[in-house]
Design an enzyme around this catalytic site. Structure first.
Site, PDB file in Angstrom:
ATOM      1  N   ILE A  20     122.061 -53.161   1.905  1.00  0.00           N
ATOM      2  CA  ILE A  20     122.533 -52.873   0.541  1.00  0.00           C
ATOM      3  C   ILE A  20     123.318 -51.574   0.488  1.00  0.00           C
ATOM      4  O   ILE A  20     124.290 -51.453  -0.227  1.00  0.00           O
ATOM      5  CB  ILE A  20     121.367 -52.739  -0.473  1.00  0.00           C
ATOM      6  N   GLY A  21     122.855 -50.583   1.200  1.00  0.00           N
ATOM      7  CA  GLY A  21     123.539 -49.285   1.119  1.00  0.00           C
ATOM      8  C   GLY A  21     122.971 -48.304   2.122  1.00  0.00           C
ATOM      9  O   GLY A  21     122.029 -48.615   2.852  1.00  0.00           O
ATOM     10  N   GLN A  24     121.226 -40.505   3.004  1.00  0.00           N
ATOM     11  CA  GLN A  24     121.101 -39.540   4.097  1.00  0.00           C
ATOM     12  C   GLN A  24     119.834 -39.733   4.918  1.00  0.00           C
ATOM     13  O   GLN A  24     119.759 -39.293   6.048  1.00  0.00           O
ATOM     14  CB  GLN A  24     121.176 -38.133   3.555  1.00  0.00           C
ATOM     15  N   GLY A  26     118.625 -42.753   5.618  1.00  0.00           N
ATOM     16  CA  GLY A  26     118.687 -44.020   6.329  1.00  0.00           C
ATOM     17  C   GLY A  26     119.305 -45.116   5.498  1.00  0.00           C
ATOM     18  O   GLY A  26     119.685 -44.894   4.352  1.00  0.00           O
ATOM     19  N   LYS A  47     113.928 -48.985   2.707  1.00  0.00           N
ATOM     20  CA  LYS A  47     114.698 -47.899   3.309  1.00  0.00           C
ATOM     21  C   LYS A  47     114.205 -47.703   4.730  1.00  0.00           C
ATOM     22  O   LYS A  47     113.038 -47.399   4.959  1.00  0.00           O
ATOM     23  CB  LYS A  47     114.543 -46.605   2.503  1.00  0.00           C
ATOM     24  N   GLU A  93     110.389 -51.372  -4.951  1.00  0.00           N
ATOM     25  CA  GLU A  93     110.860 -52.345  -5.910  1.00  0.00           C
ATOM     26  C   GLU A  93     112.376 -52.495  -5.782  1.00  0.00           C
ATOM     27  O   GLU A  93     113.087 -51.500  -5.628  1.00  0.00           O
ATOM     28  CB  GLU A  93     110.491 -51.803  -7.296  1.00  0.00           C
ATOM     29  N   ASP A 139     117.121 -33.538  -9.699  1.00  0.00           N
ATOM     30  CA  ASP A 139     118.342 -34.234  -9.248  1.00  0.00           C
ATOM     31  C   ASP A 139     118.682 -35.392 -10.177  1.00  0.00           C
ATOM     32  O   ASP A 139     118.985 -36.489  -9.732  1.00  0.00           O
ATOM     33  CB  ASP A 139     118.155 -34.725  -7.804  1.00  0.00           C
TER      34      ASP A 139
HETATM   35  P1  ATP Z   1     119.111 -40.048  -0.678  1.00  0.00           P
HETATM   36  O1  ATP Z   1     119.087 -38.772  -1.456  1.00  0.00           O
HETATM   37  O2  ATP Z   1     117.734 -40.573  -0.380  1.00  0.00           O
HETATM   38  O3  ATP Z   1     119.998 -40.029   0.500  1.00  0.00           O
HETATM   39  P2  ATP Z   1     121.070 -41.827  -1.739  1.00  0.00           P
HETATM   40  O4  ATP Z   1     121.358 -42.127  -3.171  1.00  0.00           O
HETATM   41  O5  ATP Z   1     122.118 -41.161  -0.956  1.00  0.00           O
HETATM   42  O6  ATP Z   1     119.698 -41.066  -1.704  1.00  0.00           O
HETATM   43  P3  ATP Z   1     119.486 -44.018  -0.892  1.00  0.00           P
HETATM   44  O7  ATP Z   1     118.450 -43.701  -1.881  1.00  0.00           O
HETATM   45  O8  ATP Z   1     119.126 -43.968   0.543  1.00  0.00           O
HETATM   46  O9  ATP Z   1     120.776 -43.153  -1.025  1.00  0.00           O
HETATM   47  O10 ATP Z   1     120.069 -45.418  -1.249  1.00  0.00           O
HETATM   48  C1  ATP Z   1     121.267 -45.875  -0.680  1.00  0.00           C
HETATM   49  C2  ATP Z   1     121.791 -47.004  -1.523  1.00  0.00           C
HETATM   50  O11 ATP Z   1     120.927 -48.125  -1.416  1.00  0.00           O
HETATM   51  C3  ATP Z   1     121.791 -46.680  -3.000  1.00  0.00           C
HETATM   52  O12 ATP Z   1     122.953 -46.054  -3.370  1.00  0.00           O
HETATM   53  C4  ATP Z   1     121.657 -48.059  -3.630  1.00  0.00           C
HETATM   54  O13 ATP Z   1     122.900 -48.697  -3.688  1.00  0.00           O
HETATM   55  C5  ATP Z   1     120.775 -48.763  -2.656  1.00  0.00           C
HETATM   56  N1  ATP Z   1     119.371 -48.730  -3.065  1.00  0.00           N
HETATM   57  C6  ATP Z   1     118.458 -47.752  -2.856  1.00  0.00           C
HETATM   58  N2  ATP Z   1     117.269 -48.070  -3.352  1.00  0.00           N
HETATM   59  C7  ATP Z   1     117.393 -49.288  -3.895  1.00  0.00           C
HETATM   60  C8  ATP Z   1     116.502 -50.190  -4.605  1.00  0.00           C
HETATM   61  N3  ATP Z   1     115.216 -49.875  -4.829  1.00  0.00           N
HETATM   62  N4  ATP Z   1     117.000 -51.348  -5.047  1.00  0.00           N
HETATM   63  C9  ATP Z   1     118.290 -51.673  -4.839  1.00  0.00           C
HETATM   64  N5  ATP Z   1     119.166 -50.892  -4.196  1.00  0.00           N
HETATM   65  C10 ATP Z   1     118.746 -49.715  -3.724  1.00  0.00           C
END
Ligand code: ATP
Length: 283
Positions: A20-21, A24, A26, A47, A93, A139
């Site tokens: 999905i995405g 930082q 993972g 994640k 979730e 944040d």
């Molecule tokens: P971090 O500060 O942890 O690096 P981030 O916003 O850079 O946060 P992640 O939280 O790792 O990135 O999430 C990466 C991407 O994965 C998000 O931008 C979102 O698109 C998707 N994602 C994360 N959590 C979920 C979730 N619970 N359901 C659906 N998509 C999610």
């Protein structure tokens, strides 16, 4: 600790599906979680923590995950469990409609003001809950909000950005602090409090009411604090009711932290504006 044991999931109960995405810590995958006790299968987000995470980070991520697990709210993404072996998997979730900013930009032609205000009020209720638990988020921004269904948004993994030292996260990994969202005292003195959360929530509401536009576009980070100290604030989004904007501009974005309303007061104002708004028309 018992809490950590509680959240342990067996890796073979989780089947990863599509990516999905990436963040930082993972990559995030859609997955299916098979709960052996209830025989249920549910779609989740996983994640996959980066392998190179330091052992100290792993400990912090674990601690923070247990913290997350104690926070249960309709508008906060729930942590379902953790697969502890390396690479660690955080099972949460699933927000099936993805990131709020992209959603707003894609759906902007039909989204009524009422829905934007509903999203603001849902996030306000999540923050009321966190502040009542004496938890300062630090944040708050539209980029940390996910969409579960057309009328439901949730605050994403709020714990993890605090798992590592905040400055280290932003200065080392991302290269910069989210200056355009921070309260002036956070920029000037690295002070974070419930009042600085309130400021950030004001910026987050502004982003939502601007349909996913980032604040201070075209203004260099270094100039933002000067603008703020001179009394300049982001302009009223076209859709934003005047009464709500002036509350955000004059009170939520008060230069002095002690002059800002509490998140409870902000939530009440948003509720009232929502109650007075029917399908995009202020009544
Ligand atoms: P971090 O500060 O942890 O690096 P981030 O916003 O850079 O946060 P992640 O939280 O790792 O990135 O999430 C990466 C991407 O994965 C998000 O931008 C979102 O698109 C998707 N994602 C994360 N959590 C979920 C979730 N619970 N359901 C659906 N998509 C999610």
């Amino acid at each position: 600790t018992p809490v950590e044991n509680d959240m342990r999931l067996q890796r073979d109960s989780v089947t990863l599906k599509e990516l999905i995405g990436g963040g930082q810590f993972g990559n995030v995958y859609k997955a299916i979680y098979h709960n052996q006790e209830t025989a249920e299968r549910i779609a989740v987000a996983v994640k996959v923590c980066k392998l190179e995470a330091e052992p100290a980070d792993t400990q912090l991520i674990l601690q923070e995950s247990s913290l997350m697990r104690n926070f249960r709210h309709a508008h906060i993404i729930t942590l379902i469990g953790v697969c502890m072996e390396q690479p660690m998997w955080l099972v949460m979730e699933l927000a099936s409609r993805g990131e709020l900013r992209e959603y707003l930009q894609a759906e902007k032609d039909w989204l009524p003001l009422r829905t934007l205000l509903l999203f603001c009020s849902q996030l306000a209720s999540a923050l009321v809950y966190l502040h009542a638990s004496r938890f300062v988020h630090r944040d708050i921004a539209a980029r940390n909000v996910l969409v579960c269904s057309p009328l439901c948004v949730k605050l994403a993994d709020f714990g993890l950005s605090r798992a590592l030292d905040y400055d280290a996260v932003y200065t080392a990994s991302r290269g910069k602090l989210p200056i355009k969202w921070l309260a002036p005292e956070s920029v000037n003195f690295r002070q974070f409090s419930m009042a600085s959360d309130v400021w950030m929530f004001g910026v987050c509401m502004w982003e939502i009411l601007s349909l996913g536009t980032k604040p201070w576009v075209g203004v260099p980070n270094a100039d933002v604090i000067t603008h703020i100290e001179q009394g300049i604030r982001p302009a009223r989004p076209e859709e934003c009711p005047v009464s709500l904007y002036s509350f955000i501009e004059k009170q939520v974005w008060a230069l002095e932290a002690h002059k800002r309303p509490t998140i409870d007061q902000v939530a009440m104002v948003v509720e009232n504006v929502l109650a007075q708004t029917i399908e995009g028309v202020e009544v």
